[in-house]
Scaffold this active site. Structure first.
Site, mmCIF file in Angstrom:
data_model
loop_
_atom_site.group_PDB
_atom_site.id
_atom_site.type_symbol
_atom_site.label_atom_id
_atom_site.label_comp_id
_atom_site.label_asym_id
_atom_site.label_seq_id
_atom_site.Cartn_x
_atom_site.Cartn_y
_atom_site.Cartn_z
ATOM 1 N N GLU A 279 9.221 3.406 -2.685
ATOM 2 C CA GLU A 279 7.886 3.364 -1.623
ATOM 3 C C GLU A 279 7.239 1.773 -1.570
ATOM 4 O O GLU A 279 6.929 1.336 -0.518
ATOM 5 C CB GLU A 279 6.984 4.424 -1.964
ATOM 6 C CG GLU A 279 5.551 4.391 -1.083
ATOM 7 C CD GLU A 279 4.888 5.742 -1.052
ATOM 8 O OE1 GLU A 279 5.665 7.012 -1.382
ATOM 9 O OE2 GLU A 279 3.829 5.861 -1.001
ATOM 10 N N ASP B 211 5.272 5.404 -8.579
ATOM 11 C CA ASP B 211 3.912 6.081 -8.828
ATOM 12 C C ASP B 211 2.977 5.429 -9.250
ATOM 13 O O ASP B 211 1.568 5.109 -8.635
ATOM 14 C CB ASP B 211 4.292 7.263 -9.715
ATOM 15 C CG ASP B 211 5.354 8.154 -9.407
ATOM 16 O OD1 ASP B 211 5.366 8.684 -8.229
ATOM 17 O OD2 ASP B 211 6.254 8.261 -9.952
HETATM 18 O O1 TRH Z 1 10.482 2.054 -8.539
HETATM 19 P P1 TRH Z 1 10.787 2.821 -7.512
HETATM 20 O O2 TRH Z 1 12.011 3.373 -7.276
HETATM 21 O O3 TRH Z 1 9.519 3.977 -7.310
HETATM 22 C C1 TRH Z 1 9.899 5.262 -6.952
HETATM 23 C C2 TRH Z 1 9.391 5.475 -5.398
HETATM 24 O O4 TRH Z 1 7.933 5.369 -5.507
HETATM 25 C C3 TRH Z 1 9.607 6.714 -5.059
HETATM 26 O O5 TRH Z 1 8.977 7.030 -3.921
HETATM 27 C C4 TRH Z 1 9.012 7.770 -6.040
HETATM 28 O O6 TRH Z 1 9.243 9.269 -5.907
HETATM 29 C C5 TRH Z 1 9.466 7.379 -7.378
HETATM 30 O O7 TRH Z 1 9.305 6.008 -7.773
HETATM 31 C C6 TRH Z 1 9.177 8.232 -8.635
HETATM 32 O O8 TRH Z 1 10.244 1.792 -6.100
HETATM 33 P P2 TRH Z 1 9.078 1.413 -5.665
HETATM 34 O O9 TRH Z 1 8.133 2.332 -5.055
HETATM 35 O O10 TRH Z 1 9.205 0.200 -4.781
HETATM 36 O O11 TRH Z 1 8.425 0.857 -6.929
HETATM 37 C C7 TRH Z 1 8.341 -0.428 -7.403
HETATM 38 C C8 TRH Z 1 7.545 -1.025 -8.234
HETATM 39 O O12 TRH Z 1 7.657 -1.986 -8.835
HETATM 40 C C9 TRH Z 1 6.584 -1.771 -6.874
HETATM 41 O O13 TRH Z 1 5.329 -1.620 -6.987
HETATM 42 C C10 TRH Z 1 6.982 -3.482 -6.958
HETATM 43 C C11 TRH Z 1 6.815 -3.238 -8.633
HETATM 44 N N1 TRH Z 1 7.784 -4.555 -9.076
HETATM 45 C C12 TRH Z 1 7.228 -5.230 -10.051
HETATM 46 O O14 TRH Z 1 6.082 -5.355 -9.953
HETATM 47 N N2 TRH Z 1 7.778 -6.446 -10.558
HETATM 48 C C13 TRH Z 1 9.268 -6.481 -10.467
HETATM 49 O O15 TRH Z 1 9.742 -7.597 -10.816
HETATM 50 C C14 TRH Z 1 9.999 -5.563 -9.436
HETATM 51 C C15 TRH Z 1 11.267 -5.980 -9.196
HETATM 52 C C16 TRH Z 1 9.150 -4.733 -8.906
#
Ligand code: TRH
Length: 385
Positions: A281, A24
């Site tokens: 996402e 989010d």
């Molecule tokens: O964390 P998520 O599982 O988020 C989820 C989804 O958005 C889902 O659709 C939603 O309903 C739920 O949250 C509430 O996966 P996502 O979307 O890939 O987000 C991870 C974020 O973390 C992404 O912006 C990349 C970031 N990230 C970093 O900044 N540094 C890191 O080292 C890693 C591993 C990720």
């Protein structure tokens, strides 16, 4: 009448409620930065969980009510009714993922002479219906306000997905050798080794996959950002935990655990690997821009509502593959999402085709346009003075 989009001082509020995980705030923070840096908007981001935000942007201080990071004003959204102290309503109001705006704020929007453009930013889906609903206005039942539903998507007629203007240049200039030395503390693996990044939720299929990599003929190096799947890695290697900085090996498999990095550096992990396991996402979108084969662990929803989304994404991303490779990808993605056992050899024998398909797909996706640019164009069409 002059469109107001050229106004560098266009003001925008984004409201983000963190449901769970990082997605989010991950999407909202990326959008906020882009609207400010690329479109010159004055952006204020209301976030209810600054601790999660801090993980993505370490300069965010979770104890502060108001602060500025990367040119974006960040307000701690303390409770649903809190609407900031000034109640100054900007030109554009974005409510992310149907989080509810404070009532006092909506009333103030209705009192504003020039009504703000009000957008509900939805979750991403590759399904066909998205194009029909994208940008549909919905009048407020009590106030003279219209809210538009902005749907990110993977096809024509949708809002697209976020892509920064400098992303491809940064990817092309990425120094993989330096990254391996800095982040993992070893030299970059040779061409004979397959490098896998593994960012996923808890996943029952991971044990089978780790065993296949361990027992396979080809060496595999797996990079695991510390998180929800780390426990499974620890159990597999017989370790008490698999925390950032730790490594292990078994048979043909080597594994390294990575610490969480600030969001702009997350892409580097995807560029350093040969194949990326991503989730949710935002990381799912970034994997597409990385132009590498990828496997999506979709965010599971009640009543398996996520499965049509998974298949819709598969249809888009594998459209140009031949049927045998396409079926192998579908089998593997389904197994990674709970239906069957993943068969790495069956999937990865198509590697050359998957690599060229990934590059083709990124170009096709770019034709839909960047979400921030599409949103700015929509606002420009609505804001006239
Ligand atoms: O964390 P998520 O599982 O988020 C989820 C989804 O958005 C889902 O659709 C939603 O309903 C739920 O949250 C509430 O996966 P996502 O979307 O890939 O987000 C991870 C974020 O973390 C992404 O912006 C990349 C970031 N990230 C970093 O900044 N540094 C890191 O080292 C890693 C591993 C990720």
């Amino acid at each position: 009448m002059t469109p107001r989009s050229a106004d560098p001082e266009l003001a925008c509020d984004i409201f983000c409620a963190v449901v769970d995980n990082f997605g989010d705030i991950g999407v909202c923070w990326r959008l906020a930065r882009q609207l400010h840096a690329e479109h010159g908007w004055r952006v204020r981001l209301y976030v209810d969980d600054l601790k999660v935000f801090h993980a993505l942007c370490p300069e965010v201080d979770a104890t502060l009510e108001r602060q500025v990071a990367m040119g974006v004003t960040i307000e701690h959204w303390r409770e649903p009714s809190h609407a900031g102290d000034t109640l100054a309503i900007p030109d554009v109001v974005i409510e992310a993922f149907a989080c509810e705006l404070p009532h006092a704020y909506i009333a103030a929007m209705a009192r504003r002479d020039a009504k703000p453009v009000w957008i509900n930013l939805e979750y991403l889906s590759g399904e066909d219906w998205v194009a029909d609903f994208h940008m549909r206005p919905s009048p407020h039942p009590r106030y003279p306000l219209d809210k538009s539903f902005f749907f990110p998507g993977l096809g024509e007629g949708t809002g697209g997905v976020l892509k920064e203007r400098d992303l491809d240049t940064r990817r092309e200039q990425f120094d993989a050798d330096a990254w391996w030395r800095e982040r993992i503390g070893i030299e970059r693996p040779g061409g004979g080794e397959t490098v896998v990044s593994l960012f996923a939720y808890e996943n029952p299929a991971v044990d089978a996959l780790l065993a296949q990599w361990r027992d396979g003929d080809e060496p595999v190096v797996v990079l695991v950002p510390e998180g929800r799947i780390s426990g499974a890695l620890a159990r597999f290697f017989g370790m008490p935990k698999f925390a950032a900085g730790m490594s292990s090996r078994a048979g043909a498999l080597r594994a390294h655990a990575l610490g969480f990095v600030e969001q702009p550096r997350f892409d580097e992990l995807l560029w350093a690997a040969d194949i990326n396991f991503v989730r949710g996402e935002d990381s799912f979108v970034r994997a597409q821009w990385a132009q590498k084969p990828f496997v999506w662990h979709i965010y599971p929803q009640a009543d398996d509502a996520h499965l049509p989304k998974l298949d819709a994404a598969l249809a888009h991303c594998t459209r140009t593959l031949d049927p045998s490779a396409r079926d192998a990808v579908a089998r593997f993605w389904h197994a990674w999402n709970g239906a069957g056992v993943p068969d790495w050899a069956d999937f990865w024998r198509h590697r050359p085709k998957l690599e060229s398909c990934a590059a083709r797909w990124a170009k096709e996706l770019a034709d839909v346009g960047d979400l921030a640019g599409n949103l700015v164009a929509h606002v420009a069409s609505r804001l006239v003075r």
